[in-house]
Design a protein around this motif. Structure first.
Motif, PDB file in Angstrom:
ATOM      1  N   GLU A 234       0.818  -1.210   0.000  1.00  0.00           N
ATOM      2  CA  GLU A 234       0.000   0.000   0.000  1.00  0.00           C
ATOM      3  C   GLU A 234       0.855   1.265   0.000  1.00  0.00           C
ATOM      4  O   GLU A 234       0.515   2.256  -0.657  1.00  0.00           O
ATOM      5  N   GLN A 235       1.945   1.252   0.730  1.00  0.00           N
ATOM      6  CA  GLN A 235       2.827   2.422   0.738  1.00  0.00           C
ATOM      7  C   GLN A 235       3.505   2.613  -0.610  1.00  0.00           C
ATOM      8  O   GLN A 235       3.725   3.743  -1.055  1.00  0.00           O
ATOM      9  N   ALA A 236       3.819   1.504  -1.288  1.00  0.00           N
ATOM     10  CA  ALA A 236       4.432   1.618  -2.613  1.00  0.00           C
ATOM     11  C   ALA A 236       3.445   2.197  -3.623  1.00  0.00           C
ATOM     12  O   ALA A 236       3.832   2.979  -4.498  1.00  0.00           O
ATOM     13  N   LEU A 237       2.190   1.848  -3.511  1.00  0.00           N
ATOM     14  CA  LEU A 237       1.178   2.338  -4.444  1.00  0.00           C
ATOM     15  C   LEU A 237       0.762   3.773  -4.133  1.00  0.00           C
ATOM     16  O   LEU A 237       0.550   4.580  -5.041  1.00  0.00           O
ATOM     17  N   GLY A 238       0.590   4.078  -2.847  1.00  0.00           N
ATOM     18  CA  GLY A 238       0.262   5.436  -2.441  1.00  0.00           C
ATOM     19  C   GLY A 238      -1.212   5.779  -2.446  1.00  0.00           C
ATOM     20  O   GLY A 238      -1.589   6.856  -1.979  1.00  0.00           O
ATOM     21  N   THR A 239      -2.064   4.892  -2.978  1.00  0.00           N
ATOM     22  CA  THR A 239      -3.498   5.227  -3.091  1.00  0.00           C
ATOM     23  C   THR A 239      -4.395   4.069  -2.661  1.00  0.00           C
ATOM     24  O   THR A 239      -5.351   3.720  -3.359  1.00  0.00           O
ATOM     25  N   PRO A 240      -4.143   3.420  -1.519  1.00  0.00           N
ATOM     26  CA  PRO A 240      -5.047   2.347  -1.093  1.00  0.00           C
ATOM     27  C   PRO A 240      -6.430   2.902  -0.780  1.00  0.00           C
ATOM     28  O   PRO A 240      -6.558   4.073  -0.367  1.00  0.00           O
ATOM     29  N   VAL A 241      -7.470   2.108  -0.992  1.00  0.00           N
ATOM     30  CA  VAL A 241      -8.827   2.569  -0.694  1.00  0.00           C
ATOM     31  C   VAL A 241      -8.957   2.833   0.796  1.00  0.00           C
ATOM     32  O   VAL A 241      -8.259   2.238   1.621  1.00  0.00           O
ATOM     33  N   GLN A 242      -9.876   3.737   1.127  1.00  0.00           N
ATOM     34  CA  GLN A 242     -10.038   4.210   2.496  1.00  0.00           C
ATOM     35  C   GLN A 242     -11.277   3.616   3.157  1.00  0.00           C
ATOM     36  O   GLN A 242     -12.107   2.982   2.511  1.00  0.00           O
ATOM     37  N   THR A 243     -11.380   3.837   4.472  1.00  0.00           N
ATOM     38  CA  THR A 243     -12.551   3.371   5.218  1.00  0.00           C
ATOM     39  C   THR A 243     -13.417   4.585   5.576  1.00  0.00           C
ATOM     40  O   THR A 243     -14.075   5.142   4.718  1.00  0.00           O
ATOM     41  N   ALA A 244     -13.399   5.012   6.839  1.00  0.00           N
ATOM     42  CA  ALA A 244     -14.159   6.197   7.241  1.00  0.00           C
ATOM     43  C   ALA A 244     -13.425   7.452   6.768  1.00  0.00           C
ATOM     44  O   ALA A 244     -12.225   7.604   7.010  1.00  0.00           O
ATOM     45  N   VAL A 245     -14.160   8.367   6.090  1.00  0.00           N
ATOM     46  CA  VAL A 245     -13.524   9.577   5.574  1.00  0.00           C
ATOM     47  C   VAL A 245     -14.399  10.800   5.837  1.00  0.00           C
ATOM     48  O   VAL A 245     -15.626  10.718   5.881  1.00  0.00           O
ATOM     49  N   LYS A 246     -13.731  11.933   6.011  1.00  0.00           N
ATOM     50  CA  LYS A 246     -14.379  13.238   6.017  1.00  0.00           C
ATOM     51  C   LYS A 246     -13.857  14.003   4.802  1.00  0.00           C
ATOM     52  O   LYS A 246     -13.036  13.484   4.040  1.00  0.00           O
TER      53      LYS A 246
END
Length: 313
Positions: A234-246
């Protein structure tokens, strides 16, 4: 005669011997889809109990039996895995037991375990946190070459197309040229207002949910560190999907996408380079799939360790 007990004949056994000589042997025989509970530590000390689907097979080395005794496979799976903490030692003992139970016909054994593991993930900027469920595949084999264990998982991320981004920037430049005379003197406030309008974002590059399927074989004796593997990818990609967001998290995610433009080949290289830095990984394979919003088909790339023995996928 009333009251006389009748002798019960022995239950029939039809698995051996075979009624006719078998010239061609199946390579493997076993069971698939056994439901079992298990406990798993992904490397962070959080022991989780999960419902798993387990497959178990033995490799046939001779044609004496007509069939294997699958009830033995089930009982051994239940005894060695049911509710137990899964690690390399437990799996190696199970495989040895599977082979011993069929010592007269089998020279190898393999198992596959599938389940999901929950990981608590922090938001990008806010103080929110949420759960991500990651699929886990553990495959173990034992045979002439000894014991081998492979860990598989999948990372979901967002990918923004570099070509589409370049085309979008060109359209925005053209719109700017149409809206403003090159000979006119533009002040800062006018440009800022234009950039904040819909005309300032006339086109957007296409992005899509994407998946990276990973399989790794650790060096002998190394623990099964799922969290470390997920974090590296995930750190190599930089854009992993998120969970709770504002809103601030969504804005940060948009910035991450714009700063990490990638084709599927780029994503494969990023993860490949990250895994090469992990000395606990002996071999690996990667499958990248960008489930495109432009096309009805996927863009796919594969990568593996350059000096690996063979692709694992």
């Amino acid at each position: 005669m009333k009251g006389t007990q009748r002798a019960i004949p022995p239950l029939p056994e039809v698995t051996v011997p075979a009624p006719v000589a078998l010239e061609i042997l199946p390579h493997w025989a076993g069971v698939e889809g056994i439901d079992l509970p298990l406990s798993f530590d992904a490397g962070d000390g959080d022991l989780q109990r999960s419902r798993a689907k387990v497959d178990a097979f033995v490799g046939l080395a001779c044609g004496k039996p007509r069939g294997i005794r699958r009830s033995r496979l089930y009982r051994l799976l239940d005894r060695h895995l049911g509710g137990k903490i899964i690690d390399g030692e437990v799996l190696e003992h199970l495989l040895s037991a599977l082979m011993q139970a069929h010592v007269d016909v089998a020279d190898r054994a393999r198992i596959s375990i599938r389940f999901e593991h929950l990981v608590r993930r922090a938001a990008l900027r806010s103080d929110n946190r949420g759960w991500r469920a990651y699929p886990v595949l553990i495959e173990a084999t034992r045979g002439i070459q000894g014991f081998r264990l492979v860990l598989g998982t999948e990372v979901t991320y967002s990918s923004t197309c570099p070509a589409s981004a370049a085309l979008s920037r060109q359209l925005i430049q053209q719109q700017f040229a149409d809206d403003f005379d090159p000979k006119s003197q533009l002040d800062h406030a006018t440009v800022m207002a234009w950039l904040g309008s819909e005309r300032g974002i006339l086109a957007t590059p296409h992005a899509q949910r994407s998946t990276a399927r990973l399989r790794v074989r650790f060096v002998d004796g190394a623990p099964i560190k799922l969290i470390d593997l997920l974090d590296r990818a995930e750190q190599a990609l930089g854009t992993p999907v998120q969970t709770a967001v504002k809103r601030e998290d969504e804005q940060a995610f948009a910035h991450a996408n714009g700063s990490n433009l990638m084709f599927c080949e780029d994503a494969a290289r990023r993860i490949q380079n990250a895994l090469l830095l992990d000395e606990s990984i002996a071999d690996f394979s990667i499958r990248i799939a960008h489930h495109e919003s432009l096309h009805a088909h996927d863009a796919v790339a594969y990568a593996n360790r350059p000096d690996g023995l063979a692709p694992l996928l």
